[in-house]
Design a protein around this motif. Sequence first.
Motif, PDB file in Angstrom:
ATOM      1  N   PRO A  21       0.852  -1.195   0.000  1.00 46.13           N
ATOM      2  CA  PRO A  21       0.000   0.000   0.000  1.00 46.13           C
ATOM      3  C   PRO A  21       0.890   1.249   0.000  1.00 46.13           C
ATOM      4  N   TYR A  22       0.285   2.393  -0.190  1.00 47.57           N
ATOM      5  CA  TYR A  22       1.098   3.612  -0.292  1.00 47.57           C
ATOM      6  C   TYR A  22       0.273   4.809   0.126  1.00 47.57           C
ATOM      7  N   GLY A  82      -6.068  -0.685  -1.340  1.00 50.85           N
ATOM      8  CA  GLY A  82      -6.496  -1.789  -2.199  1.00 50.85           C
ATOM      9  C   GLY A  82      -7.974  -2.068  -2.040  1.00 50.85           C
ATOM     10  N   LYS A  83      -8.339  -2.570  -0.877  1.00 49.99           N
ATOM     11  CA  LYS A  83      -9.743  -2.814  -0.567  1.00 49.99           C
ATOM     12  C   LYS A  83      -9.898  -2.693   0.952  1.00 49.99           C
ATOM     13  N   ALA A  84     -10.787  -1.814   1.383  1.00 51.41           N
ATOM     14  CA  ALA A  84     -11.020  -1.626   2.818  1.00 51.41           C
ATOM     15  C   ALA A  84     -12.137  -2.561   3.271  1.00 51.41           C
ATOM     16  N   SER A 113      -8.321   5.466  -0.350  1.00 53.24           N
ATOM     17  CA  SER A 113      -8.599   5.171  -1.750  1.00 53.24           C
ATOM     18  C   SER A 113      -8.392   3.682  -2.013  1.00 53.24           C
ATOM     19  N   GLU A 114      -9.073   3.186  -3.032  1.00 52.78           N
ATOM     20  CA  GLU A 114      -9.036   1.762  -3.380  1.00 52.78           C
ATOM     21  C   GLU A 114      -8.713   1.610  -4.868  1.00 52.78           C
ATOM     22  N   ASP A 115      -7.739   2.423  -5.324  1.00 54.79           N
ATOM     23  CA  ASP A 115      -7.409   2.421  -6.745  1.00 54.79           C
ATOM     24  C   ASP A 115      -6.513   1.255  -7.143  1.00 54.79           C
ATOM     25  N   ALA A 116      -5.801   0.702  -6.183  1.00 54.33           N
ATOM     26  CA  ALA A 116      -4.809  -0.315  -6.534  1.00 54.33           C
ATOM     27  C   ALA A 116      -4.968  -1.560  -5.666  1.00 54.33           C
TER      28      ALA A 116
END
Lengths: 765, 159
Positions: free
Chosen positions: A615-616, A644-646, A704-707
């Motif tokens: 993550p970042y 990624g996914k919360a 955010s969950e972009d990656a």
Amino acid sequence: MVFVGRSVPRLEDRPLVTGRGRFAADVSFPHMLHMRVVRSVFAHGRIVAIDTAAARALPGVAAIWTFDDIAHIPPIDFRLTRVEGLEPYRQTILARERVRYVGDPVAAVFAEDPYVAEDAADLVAVEIEELPALLDAAALGEFEPGRATEPAVIRKGYGDVEGAFRSAHAVIELDLAVGRHSGVPMETRGAIGRYDAARDLLEMYGAAKVPHWNRDNIARMLGRDPSTVHLHEGHVGGGFGIRGELYPEDVLVCAAAVKLGRPVKWIEDRREHLIAANHSRQQRHRVRAAVDAQGRLLGIDDEYFHDQGGYVRTHGATVPDLAAAMLPGPYRVPNYRAAGHIRLTNKTPCGTYRAPGRYESTFVRERLMDAVAARLGLSGVEVRRRNFIAMSEMPYERPVDTLGTHVVYDSGDYAGLLDKALAGIGWDNLQERLRARRAKGELVGAGLGIFVEKSGLGPFDGVKISVDTGGTVEVVTGAASVGQGVETVIAQICADALGVDYRRVRVVHGQTDRIAFGLGAFASRVTVMTGEATRIAAGRVRAKALDMAAELLQCSAAELDIQDGEVRRGSGLLRASMRIEDVARHLLPSSRTRGQREPGLSAEGWFFTDHMNYPYGVHIAQVSVDADTGGVTVERFLVAYDIGKAVNPMLVQGQILGGFAQGLGGALFEEFLYDERGEPLSVTFADYLMPTAREVPDIAVIISEDAPSPRNPLGLKGAGEGGVNAVGAAIASAIDDAIQVPGAITQLPVTPQRLRAILRALGGL
Amino acid sequence: MSEKAAVRLSVNGQDYALEVEPRRTLVDAIREDCGQTGTHIGCEHGVCGACTVLVDGEPVRSCLMFAVQADGKAIRTVEGLADGDNLHPLQRAFMEHHGLQCGFCTPGFLMLAAGVLEREPDISDEDLLDVLSSNLCRCTGYQNIIKAVRAAAAEMRAR
């Protein structure tokens, strides 16, 4: 009903808000003894004599141990990052011949009552011949005759660093330091050992974080087989890396419980905690960057000194190793070299603290990026953009290893997250407002720090799931809870994969007698590793339930679904259903309907991985500086973090808010200080200054969950360390901006005294 | 130190007749002698506030008070906050606003807030922040604790 992705209330809370929790100090047994540890008052010395006669004479004292009583017990071994040369620096559970920090255990008193144990400890006369204390990790000394205070140097890198520096447009050099901090959970450590001779079973209560590893090692150290030792985790009052590692006191209560034949309880007091439990972070970096004319990094060369304290404890070389591996962060660094000197000093031994090696190396890297920007006359934002690894380059292999894994960034859109963060705080408007305020004489500024985290450390996790005839779903895991919400998150994942309400799921963790294997809770690994093992196991339980129900409902399993604990077929007139607990009843060993199926509505699930995921995040700070006092106020702060996914956004946000507060402490307030003889000066909460509600601002959080991670089907990454990682870096950058002196901040924490000194040196302010 | 003194403590309305050494702290008496372990010990030097209880309605650090000093006084701990199965508004608000993680500091914060809101139901946000800054939490970063206490205060005022 889908639970993953929703901020459902925590399952853990009710006992905790009603005073029904069970923390280590709440565990008591009949006829138990209380242990008090006698600790060295010298930072370095030779033990001449220990006179226990007066203490033994005190009524209520059962025994007093010194090294001779435990000489057969080996030193505490490394759980992680064992590198060549560290062994001779391990800690025995009571000091042998020498003491190496103030707080080093030299004797243990066992008494009927904790007050008496403390009285007796005061009567133990320890004669120590004081030796010179080595307090600066940049200086090399002698650990013992023939053995230097540098057991190992961590070396990582790739490419042609010398060539990069030869061809550089500019070379930027910095000398940076991060202070001594630690997690300091609100619950001090505690351990209760109990030996049950009737069953030849040794138990320890108060376990945390890594109960299975500790079980195996307590067993080995005491000459027992692992299956005859059980560790039990109750409620744990915060972890942060420090709590739950195997410490001398854990082994002492177990050895004493066996030897003395009575339960032995040890509860640490706060002064002990601040001098005896792991410290962390203290490093000094001499770092150089080679850049081209556009500010693109050609190479980074970092030499640093890691202040390990008196011994090398369970983490081995973990912290300096992670610092080296993670320093390059989100940037393309074509040529890289890191040399981390592990140095013993006469201070409290060190281990990990939340974002270990990254709070430090992010500070170093982001200071470097600011310095590059200043040198080339670019903005900090622009320099970072020019060096980002692009999303199209994912997965991105960084040719270094850490924690036994190759560093391969699995997914990420660093530039995209930076855009979100800048938009979130209104960066351009903010710059204008700050300029206007500075024009009126205010010292205000903004800065940022960007980082890549790591999470989901393997190599395995396994869980056992079973459904009982009352409909309760039990998930047994070898993971641990340090208060972060493990029960809720695992229940959410189980609930979706099985088809039940998450409130029907009981998550059993930290009990070594319930599951043979487990790696515990560290490195932001539980949601990823235990979560995926849970999803796999729950899927198997679901398949078994459908198979059994299909026969009972006279249809194929494909026609069935499970929702809210009900196995359903069709709709309207064709509708038929049965409760999952009834399916469990049909699968009892005695059931005639079970057929040839294995008894029990239960299954195991295992998840294996060779890689971590990454993550970042982006941190942005806005600060004001009081020129008169050197005090810094954080006016605004934003954390953008891609997870990624919360699984539970509320809990992710909670992790970020809490991590931020700890990062703020490390940036401005917290520091373990010593005088010139190695006497610790930070031994109460009046000296070690953790932020209160007054100092911690309400911050903005963008999750955010972009990656999503391609390494597990749900796309999960870890949440634990993204809130803390770049706080020091971002605040340092903002202070530079506030006083309009690029590179002014070279050391954390930026205490009022240090900032006043900087302002004085600048003159006039 | 072995000369013991007779002490009567009333904890959550229940009377306890104890024989304690004069040096025994109130928090040890509450936890070990009265068996109410919901009150926690975080520092034993009066800074962290994990041991906060109400003594005659006032929030007190029970690690800094001797049991003999509480003789005859009415003590309230976290175990007495709920009315049977009905949680106190503060307890509910802490759950709803994710005002706790590990939960170790929570009883201290709950009793601190309960004591203050009973005495000063209309306390300003600014003064409340001052009050809440007297206890330490290492997990939450405080924001959700502040939100929870404000929400509970509003609910208690509306009653």
